[in-house]
Design an enzyme around this catalytic site. Structure first.
Site, PDB file in Angstrom:
ATOM      1  N   MET A 266      -0.462   8.361  -3.713  1.00 56.33           N
ATOM      2  CA  MET A 266      -0.945   9.692  -3.312  1.00 56.33           C
ATOM      3  C   MET A 266      -0.356  10.068  -1.952  1.00 56.33           C
ATOM      4  O   MET A 266      -0.815  11.001  -1.303  1.00 56.33           O
ATOM      5  CB  MET A 266      -2.469   9.703  -3.264  1.00 56.33           C
ATOM      6  CG  MET A 266      -3.078   9.436  -4.642  1.00 56.33           C
ATOM      7  SD  MET A 266      -4.742  10.051  -4.830  1.00 56.33           S
ATOM      8  CE  MET A 266      -5.608   9.093  -3.614  1.00 56.33           C
TER       9      MET A 266
ATOM     10  N   TYR B 146       1.048   9.720   2.118  1.00 55.42           N
ATOM     11  CA  TYR B 146       0.638   9.244   3.429  1.00 55.42           C
ATOM     12  C   TYR B 146       0.889   7.732   3.493  1.00 55.42           C
ATOM     13  O   TYR B 146      -0.027   6.925   3.692  1.00 55.42           O
ATOM     14  CB  TYR B 146      -0.814   9.606   3.753  1.00 55.42           C
ATOM     15  CG  TYR B 146      -0.965   9.909   5.229  1.00 55.42           C
ATOM     16  CD1 TYR B 146      -0.476  11.094   5.755  1.00 55.42           C
ATOM     17  CD2 TYR B 146      -1.532   8.992   6.101  1.00 55.42           C
ATOM     18  CE1 TYR B 146      -0.543  11.350   7.113  1.00 55.42           C
ATOM     19  CE2 TYR B 146      -1.602   9.238   7.461  1.00 55.42           C
ATOM     20  CZ  TYR B 146      -1.112  10.420   7.955  1.00 55.42           C
ATOM     21  OH  TYR B 146      -1.171  10.673   9.311  1.00 55.42           O
TER      22      TYR B 146
ATOM     23  N   GLU C 126       2.152   0.499   5.205  1.00 56.16           N
ATOM     24  CA  GLU C 126       2.834  -0.758   4.823  1.00 56.16           C
ATOM     25  C   GLU C 126       2.358  -1.309   3.479  1.00 56.16           C
ATOM     26  O   GLU C 126       3.091  -2.039   2.823  1.00 56.16           O
ATOM     27  CB  GLU C 126       2.678  -1.827   5.905  1.00 56.16           C
ATOM     28  CG  GLU C 126       3.650  -1.671   7.060  1.00 56.16           C
ATOM     29  CD  GLU C 126       2.945  -1.114   8.284  1.00 56.16           C
ATOM     30  OE1 GLU C 126       1.859  -0.497   8.112  1.00 56.16           O
ATOM     31  OE2 GLU C 126       3.473  -1.291   9.397  1.00 56.16           O
ATOM     32  N   GLY C 127       1.122  -0.978   3.079  1.00 52.47           N
ATOM     33  CA  GLY C 127       0.649  -1.414   1.757  1.00 52.47           C
ATOM     34  C   GLY C 127       1.537  -0.838   0.663  1.00 52.47           C
ATOM     35  O   GLY C 127       2.044  -1.553  -0.204  1.00 52.47           O
ATOM     36  N   HIS C 128       1.762   0.484   0.736  1.00 47.36           N
ATOM     37  CA  HIS C 128       2.663   1.136  -0.227  1.00 47.36           C
ATOM     38  C   HIS C 128       4.069   0.527  -0.133  1.00 47.36           C
ATOM     39  O   HIS C 128       4.708   0.266  -1.145  1.00 47.36           O
ATOM     40  CB  HIS C 128       2.791   2.629   0.074  1.00 47.36           C
ATOM     41  CG  HIS C 128       1.522   3.413  -0.039  1.00 47.36           C
ATOM     42  ND1 HIS C 128       0.937   4.025   1.042  1.00 47.36           N
ATOM     43  CD2 HIS C 128       0.723   3.698  -1.094  1.00 47.36           C
ATOM     44  CE1 HIS C 128      -0.150   4.663   0.661  1.00 47.36           C
ATOM     45  NE2 HIS C 128      -0.312   4.486  -0.639  1.00 47.36           N
TER      46      HIS C 128
ATOM     47  N   MET D  29      -3.746  -4.632  -5.545  1.00 45.56           N
ATOM     48  CA  MET D  29      -5.043  -5.248  -5.873  1.00 45.56           C
ATOM     49  C   MET D  29      -6.153  -4.760  -4.945  1.00 45.56           C
ATOM     50  O   MET D  29      -7.310  -5.067  -5.166  1.00 45.56           O
ATOM     51  CB  MET D  29      -4.947  -6.778  -5.806  1.00 45.56           C
ATOM     52  CG  MET D  29      -4.338  -7.401  -7.033  1.00 45.56           C
ATOM     53  SD  MET D  29      -5.265  -7.025  -8.546  1.00 45.56           S
ATOM     54  CE  MET D  29      -6.691  -8.096  -8.325  1.00 45.56           C
ATOM     55  N   LYS D  30      -5.796  -4.010  -3.904  1.00 45.10           N
ATOM     56  CA  LYS D  30      -6.840  -3.393  -3.091  1.00 45.10           C
ATOM     57  C   LYS D  30      -7.721  -2.537  -4.006  1.00 45.10           C
ATOM     58  O   LYS D  30      -8.915  -2.424  -3.810  1.00 45.10           O
ATOM     59  CB  LYS D  30      -6.227  -2.530  -1.997  1.00 45.10           C
ATOM     60  CG  LYS D  30      -7.268  -1.701  -1.301  1.00 45.10           C
ATOM     61  CD  LYS D  30      -6.735  -1.102  -0.040  1.00 45.10           C
ATOM     62  CE  LYS D  30      -7.764  -0.163   0.516  1.00 45.10           C
ATOM     63  NZ  LYS D  30      -7.811   1.098  -0.264  1.00 45.10           N
TER      64      LYS D  30
ATOM     65  N   SER E  60      -4.531   4.911   3.434  1.00 45.75           N
ATOM     66  CA  SER E  60      -4.218   6.242   3.974  1.00 45.75           C
ATOM     67  C   SER E  60      -5.458   6.837   4.621  1.00 45.75           C
ATOM     68  O   SER E  60      -5.367   7.615   5.568  1.00 45.75           O
ATOM     69  CB  SER E  60      -3.749   7.162   2.845  1.00 45.75           C
ATOM     70  OG  SER E  60      -2.721   6.560   2.113  1.00 45.75           O
TER      71      SER E  60
HETATM   72  P1  AMP Z   1      -2.833   5.338  -3.105  1.00 50.42           P
HETATM   73  O1  AMP Z   1      -1.753   6.149  -2.466  1.00 50.42           O
HETATM   74  O2  AMP Z   1      -3.962   5.018  -2.182  1.00 50.42           O
HETATM   75  O3  AMP Z   1      -3.261   5.875  -4.448  1.00 50.42           O
HETATM   76  O4  AMP Z   1      -2.170   3.929  -3.410  1.00 50.42           O
HETATM   77  C1  AMP Z   1      -1.009   3.802  -4.175  1.00 50.42           C
HETATM   78  C2  AMP Z   1      -0.829   2.358  -4.551  1.00 50.42           C
HETATM   79  O5  AMP Z   1      -0.742   1.559  -3.380  1.00 50.42           O
HETATM   80  C3  AMP Z   1      -2.018   1.822  -5.366  1.00 50.42           C
HETATM   81  O6  AMP Z   1      -1.533   0.950  -6.380  1.00 50.42           O
HETATM   82  C4  AMP Z   1      -2.801   1.062  -4.329  1.00 50.42           C
HETATM   83  O7  AMP Z   1      -3.575   0.002  -4.875  1.00 50.42           O
HETATM   84  C5  AMP Z   1      -1.690   0.522  -3.454  1.00 50.42           C
HETATM   85  N1  AMP Z   1      -2.229   0.183  -2.137  1.00 50.42           N
HETATM   86  C6  AMP Z   1      -3.012   0.965  -1.347  1.00 50.42           C
HETATM   87  N2  AMP Z   1      -3.345   0.295  -0.216  1.00 50.42           N
HETATM   88  C7  AMP Z   1      -2.774  -0.926  -0.322  1.00 50.42           C
HETATM   89  C8  AMP Z   1      -2.757  -2.085   0.528  1.00 50.42           C
HETATM   90  N3  AMP Z   1      -3.409  -2.115   1.688  1.00 50.42           N
HETATM   91  N4  AMP Z   1      -2.071  -3.174   0.096  1.00 50.42           N
HETATM   92  C9  AMP Z   1      -1.406  -3.162  -1.087  1.00 50.42           C
HETATM   93  N5  AMP Z   1      -1.373  -2.093  -1.910  1.00 50.42           N
HETATM   94  C10 AMP Z   1      -2.052  -1.003  -1.535  1.00 50.42           C
END
Ligand code: AMP
Length: 283
Positions: A30, A32, A35-37, A148-149, A186
């Site tokens: 989504m 923003y 480092e997770g992304h 896996m978050k 984010s």
């Molecule tokens: P989002 O933009 O929040 O929908 O996240 C996109 C992808 O990144 C999803 O598969 C989330 O699980 C993953 N994600 C979000 N935060 C983290 C994180 N801290 N560590 C690893 N993956 C993450």
């Protein structure tokens, strides 16, 4: 790096690559980016010839009183980060491109959503499954990467792939954290200074639970109460849930046996934080 805003352009761009039998790694987000992304993108890069990410804040997965409007967005920043990380394509559609008309049908997730975020956010996973199915049909990736978050999301997507015979592999990836243990998100930018200071207690409480389990604790209730106590003593928001379930089934358990998830959702005024650990307990 190419920015693709239409479905047609994505298909046109990726079809020749697929014809040459190139592998395509896909990271739905989504935006923003943090480092997770980026860790998902790096894994996708290591395992595929090409990497495409999507940036789309999906209105279908937000409830009426949730943070769709205040969800952080900054495409220019995301574009620079994606380019630096070696992304080949960004799919960046508008809401109109993804949902040009009211949909005539919808996916209803029946299993594993009566707990955790499925319970707190009714309809959320129907919206997630719908957009992910659309994105998979648009991109046709070889592998798709999920964090896996959002462990419940991983469980739902794996069942989506199984139930609808989708021809791709789902790759679950570990949670990336700040130095103080807070899971990168984010939504962390919507925390006040005080909330940001307290927020690491979420992971601290998960680590304490893990320690108790390693020391032999078997009672789910004791684990839940220990976590809740630590959160209550150190944080000023409200607990949405503290849960201990079997994983990936997400069924209630009374004894700590086999593969389990310990999951927390915690609410502040402008951000709802989630975190979890998955562990295998001795039988
Ligand atoms: P989002 O933009 O929040 O929908 O996240 C996109 C992808 O990144 C999803 O598969 C989330 O699980 C993953 N994600 C979000 N935060 C983290 C994180 N801290 N560590 C690893 N993956 C993450």
């Amino acid at each position: 790096m190419e920015i693709l805003t239409s479905i047609e352009k994505v298909r046109e761009t990726l079809a020749p690559l697929r014809k040459e039998e190139k592998t395509i790694g896909f990271v739905p987000t989504m935006g923003y980016l943090h480092e997770g992304h980026l860790s998902l993108i790096e894994k996708a890069k290591a395992e595929n010839d090409y990497v495409i990410i999507s940036i789309f804040v999906n209105p279908l997965q937000f409830g009426p009183n949730e943070d769709f409007d205040t969800y952080p967005r900054d495409f220019k920043r995301d574009e620079a980060l994606a380019e630096k990380t070696g992304v080949d394509f960004i799919f960046y559609p508008s809401v109109e491109e993804m949902y040009p008309q009211q949909m005539a049908m919808k996916i209803v997730v029946e299993e594993g959503v009566d707990v955790l975020c499925g319970k707190s956010r009714p309809g959320h996973f129907d919206g997630v499954a719908t957009v992910v199915l659309k994105l998979f049909n648009i991109v046709s990736p070889t592998k798709a990467y999920f964090g896996m978050k959002d462990a419940q999301q991983v469980a739902v997507i794996e069942k989506l792939v199984r139930d609808f015979n989708l021809p791709l592999e789902i790759v679950p990836c570990p949670t990336l954290r700040e130095e103080d243990g807070l899971a990168k998100s984010s939504r962390n930018v919507n925390l006040t200074e005080q909330e940001r200071k307290e927020a690491p207690f979420i992971y601290k409480s998960l680590q304490l639970a893990e320690k108790l389990i390693h020391e032999g604790e078997k009672d789910v209730q004791v684990i839940k109460e220990t976590i809740s106590q630590l959160l209550l003593e150190n944080m000023n928001g409200t607990i949405d849930y503290v849960e201990v379930l079997s994983y990936p089934e997400l069924k209630p358990i009374s004894h700590l046996e086999g593969k389990i998830i310990i999951a927390i959702a915690y609410k502040y005024s402008k951000a709802r934080l989630i975190d979890n650990i998955v562990l295998t307990c001795n039988i």
